[in-house]
Design an enzyme around this catalytic site. Structure first.
Site, mmCIF file in Angstrom:
data_model
loop_
_atom_site.group_PDB
_atom_site.id
_atom_site.type_symbol
_atom_site.label_atom_id
_atom_site.label_comp_id
_atom_site.label_asym_id
_atom_site.label_seq_id
_atom_site.Cartn_x
_atom_site.Cartn_y
_atom_site.Cartn_z
ATOM 1 N N HIS A 92 5.675 5.767 -1.033
ATOM 2 C CA HIS A 92 6.457 4.554 -1.325
ATOM 3 C C HIS A 92 5.634 3.335 -0.925
ATOM 4 C CE1 HIS A 92 7.132 5.281 2.952
ATOM 5 N NE2 HIS A 92 7.327 3.979 3.053
ATOM 6 N N HIS A 137 0.857 -1.187 0.000
ATOM 7 C CA HIS A 137 0.000 0.000 0.000
ATOM 8 C C HIS A 137 0.896 1.241 0.000
ATOM 9 C CE1 HIS A 137 1.159 -0.446 4.208
ATOM 10 N NE2 HIS A 137 1.039 0.881 4.250
#
Length: 191
Positions: free
Chosen positions: A130, A44
């Protein structure tokens, strides 16, 4: 005593992208000896980490999140470079980045501000989007940043994907995968 979980809002990745990243890791992880690899289902992009959340504050954030992000349409992202957080030779976090996206930045600001208004105390570090892949370097040799290449297809093409949802995840440290969807907020295309 009731169990207490950590919560965070995140961009949900499509299952096919999670599978692609998972396959890339299976082919390449021998080159990167990290102690703990993230479960494929748990990939995620975090927007706001809430930590432990009191029921009242959590309910307040959930009740109005769809409205808070209502002006953000679905958008595309592309996987980019591999990077690390922590000491250069012995990193704590191994991740893949995504292209610069004004829509993603706007979404993060909306979610972050909404959580502040709901009463949460949030980390003030700048947003660095990220996808965490692994944690805690345990190689016999120091980590060499030059060995980390972008995650691309076998024929060298970039991997792009559509973002359609924000999710409030609940963390279960004793399970794998460890993130459970607590609430889902679709991004609506208003065309």
């Amino acid at each position: 005593m009731a169990e207490r979980y950590h919560y965070f809002f995140a961009v949900k990745l499509p299952n096919e992208v999670k599978a692609f990243i998972g396959n890339w890791i299976e082919r390449n992880k021998r080159e990167f000896p990290f102690k703990r690899w993230v479960h494929e289902a748990d990939y995620h992009i975090t927007l706001a980490f809430l930590g432990f959340a009191e029921d009242e504050m959590k309910a307040k954030a959930v009740e109005s999140m769809a409205t808070a992000i209502s002006d953000i349409p679905p958008f595309s992202l592309t996987l980019t470079k591999i990077g690390t957080f922590g000491p250069a030779k012995s990193p704590r976090i191994f991740w893949t980045g995504v292209n610069e996206s004004q829509v993603l930045n706007d979404l993060q600001k909306q979610v972050y501000q909404h959580c502040i208004e709901a009463g949460f105390q949030l980390d003030k570090k700048p947003f660095r989007p990220h996808i965490t892949l692994a944690r805690k370097w345990e190689g016999e040799q120091p980590f060499e940043k030059g060995t980390a290449t972008p995650i691309v297809t076998e024929d060298g093409k970039e991997v792009s994907f559509q973002i359609n949802e924000v999710v409030l995840y609940e963390t279960h440290l004793d399970k794998a995968p460890k993130y459970k969807e607590y609430a889902v907020f679709p991004l609506i295309n208003k065309k």
